[in-house]
Design an enzyme around this catalytic site. Sequence first.
Site, PDB file in Angstrom:
ATOM      1  N   ASN A 206      81.089  46.570   9.678  1.00 34.38           N
ATOM      2  CA  ASN A 206      81.098  47.257   8.303  1.00 34.38           C
ATOM      3  C   ASN A 206      79.636  47.954   8.174  1.00 34.38           C
ATOM      4  O   ASN A 206      78.697  47.586   7.809  1.00 34.38           O
ATOM      5  CB  ASN A 206      81.284  46.526   7.203  1.00 34.38           C
ATOM      6  N   GLU A 207      79.857  49.487   8.207  1.00 39.28           N
ATOM      7  CA  GLU A 207      78.549  50.148   7.719  1.00 39.28           C
ATOM      8  C   GLU A 207      77.301  49.532   8.577  1.00 39.28           C
ATOM      9  O   GLU A 207      76.288  49.588   7.997  1.00 39.28           O
ATOM     10  CB  GLU A 207      78.153  49.989   6.366  1.00 39.28           C
TER      11      GLU A 207
ATOM     12  N   ASN B 199      84.072  54.344   4.844  1.00 42.41           N
ATOM     13  CA  ASN B 199      83.860  53.928   3.724  1.00 42.41           C
ATOM     14  C   ASN B 199      83.412  55.192   2.892  1.00 42.41           C
ATOM     15  O   ASN B 199      82.359  55.855   3.165  1.00 42.41           O
ATOM     16  CB  ASN B 199      82.797  52.845   3.511  1.00 42.41           C
TER      17      ASN B 199
ATOM     18  N   TYR C  12      78.407  57.325  -5.529  1.00 46.53           N
ATOM     19  CA  TYR C  12      77.071  57.517  -5.098  1.00 46.53           C
ATOM     20  C   TYR C  12      76.551  58.674  -4.913  1.00 46.53           C
ATOM     21  O   TYR C  12      75.466  59.020  -5.075  1.00 46.53           O
ATOM     22  CB  TYR C  12      76.835  56.605  -3.921  1.00 46.53           C
TER      23      TYR C  12
ATOM     24  N   TRP D  23      88.092  49.787  -3.189  1.00 44.09           N
ATOM     25  CA  TRP D  23      87.019  49.025  -3.134  1.00 44.09           C
ATOM     26  C   TRP D  23      86.761  48.621  -4.734  1.00 44.09           C
ATOM     27  O   TRP D  23      86.103  49.734  -5.303  1.00 44.09           O
ATOM     28  CB  TRP D  23      85.736  49.455  -2.639  1.00 44.09           C
TER      29      TRP D  23
ATOM     30  N   LYS E  83      83.270  47.310  -9.493  1.00 41.85           N
ATOM     31  CA  LYS E  83      84.413  48.361  -9.183  1.00 41.85           C
ATOM     32  C   LYS E  83      85.728  47.650  -8.936  1.00 41.85           C
ATOM     33  O   LYS E  83      86.584  48.468  -8.472  1.00 41.85           O
ATOM     34  CB  LYS E  83      83.757  48.703  -7.815  1.00 41.85           C
TER      35      LYS E  83
END
Length: 753
Positions: free
Chosen positions: A381-382, A436, A442, A516, A537
Amino acid sequence: MRETIPLQDNWRFTRTDAGLPAALPEDWERVELPHTWNNIDGQGGAETYYRGSCWYARTFRMPRQPLDGGRVYVELPAAGQQAAVYVNGQRAATHEGGYSAFRADITELCAAEGDNLLVVNCSNAYKDGVYPQTADFTFYGGLYRGVNLISVPEAHFDLDYYGGSGLKVTPRPVEGGAVFALESFVNNAEPDYTVLYSVRDPEGREAAAGTRPADSAAAELFVPDALLWSPDTPNLYTVTATLQRRNEAVDEVSVRTGVRSFSVDPGKGFLLNGVPTPLRGVSRHQDRLYKGNALTAEEHREDAEIIKELGANAVRLAHYQHSQDFYDACDELGLVVWAEIPFISVFDPEPAAHQNCLQQLTELIVQNYNHPSICFWGLANEITIGGMNDKIPENLRALNALAKRLDPTRLTTLAHLSNVPRDSVMHAIPDVIAYNHYMGWYGGRVEDNGPWLDEFHAARPDLCLGLSEYGCEGILTYHGPEPRCKDYSEEYQALYHEHMAKVIAERPWLWCSFVWNMFDFGAANRDEGGVRGRNNKGLVTLDRRTKKDAYYIYKAYWNPEPMVHICGKRYAQRAGERTVIKFYTNEPEARLYVNNDLVWWSKAESGQRVFEHAVTLCPGRNWITVRTPHASDSTTLERVEAEPAVYALPDAGERAKFTGNWFEKLEESERTEELTFPEGRWSVRDTFEALCADPAAFAVINKYMKLATNFPLTPGEGNWKQIHDKSPEQLRDRLPEGFLQVVNRKLNKIEKP
Ligand code: GCU
């Protein structure tokens, strides 16, 4: 036969690094499992959360098999995050990684008579090479999934291979039914031992059975007219393997499985049993308010039920292996699962770190192979958050190859950071990819999501694209008539998700989408919207008590049961005569009443779920009611002079300035301003090491790094190894435009000590 003995109560615990005790320490605290020591401080209940070494101890009597004595195993379904297990002062096992099961054969360490002392040293201290290293969730420490003793005869189904069950079942639909490929692994069997396999259908009736010699126990059984597994019809078959000798059953294991086929196509999206079935779901973390991650089986089940009630057909179990109870619930309720390992956020090029990922992926697959709900293995992930390099694809390729070797039946996937380019070499590694995206939170605007997806899809029609995360914060205290990004209001979160739900519904080729997050969760390093230690969130609160308005938009889209939900029930005091009433329904028409007077009759356009109408409020209380053909909802709103001050986050303005695309709001001149390096003062040319050593400089660099990358600077942890001797200026490519200018200006004001 085998016996599994849960060791739940009578544990002694110390939240100190007390060392290995010689006898049961009567003065330690008494605790029951499941247990974590971060249930309060890991969710904002204290300034910092305890990350260190703790000890558990209890005594047990050695279980015995009637004839030969057999073997005794201790099983830890998880231990956060590193653990060492001791029996009577001798080390029986060590384990690194806080989310997978492990066992140890402790037969030789046990005394046949009297008490044995079992001690577990657990630590959630940062450790090089053990994943996760840094991530946006609390790394709870403790024995949060219990501990078991397993007593088996000398001859038994294997317990030594990566915490697996010793039985692998691979069903596949064929003409007229399904073939169940069966493999079991037997230890210490004599030549006259056999394995009997029995398959029972969802009603519990035996559908097929057959026997193989124990030393070559692979088998195939044909089940006529097998019922398929799907989210709407989660038919489960139970497969039992019985180790037999003459007229005795020596050992037995049972697993559940389901018959389904699936694939992903770049244009058609996800297909289940040949039917296009876009996966529409949520992500989940495994913690609850003031319980941390020490959840009971019932709590896991309840979480799955809340997700099912939403109408989701899929869940991404982020960012690590979850409890067997949860995968079981997904099998039973019909939720397609994306399961993953915590290879997240920080890429550590050291071989030991890679080994840890390989180990955690092996455990994930071996321990969860039989769950029909799981269709995808998530590799990372990321992982490019700290920048891209050649080592990342190399490690991902090795992880992908491992997943394919252990389980050729499932697909592999990756959750990418938003900025990963269309032509990234990483796209060729897993079977399918996903991104994502946080446009509308953001950075960027929520309206950017649709075009981004369409452009990517058009440019890369060869790739199966999914949305692995998207979301924004919503805090139940904050309200207002003009919701906007970063105000943390329940209304903005709802607005954001209204848009996203539509974007997703209009793009069935997206093989997956995961909100998310389903639930707020503990993120000890955060301080957002006036709430410390949490990520807000969730569509549902951390205590599972309240469904935010955003929850109902998905319910309206995904759950076909007739429903209507009036939004803004917590936005109960409204200023002014006119206010907008918003409601969500999946019904074709609705009538809106104010104080029992019909004020609006709406008919849905095709696919419409969101309805809004401005109404006039009388002074004082007003009943607001919506009736649809099969449902109704009602609330009371008060007309007031001024809305309560608590509806607005105190420093919302300030936050909005510095979050999201804060750097985009800078004037052109501010962005391009020349950097200066005055003698005796800090600048972006100093190393992170030096900056972090001075509290004044640290305050500046930490604040802006957190804004830009979402993570605070934690010297010694995470990607510290990779960045400590570099300056912000050297990381220019990975930082937003304007970052260096803003930070440098602030640093220039601080004299070096
Ligand atoms: C990331 C990440 C999550 C994190 C989320 C967020 O993309 O994968 O672990 O919690 O964003 O910022 O809320």
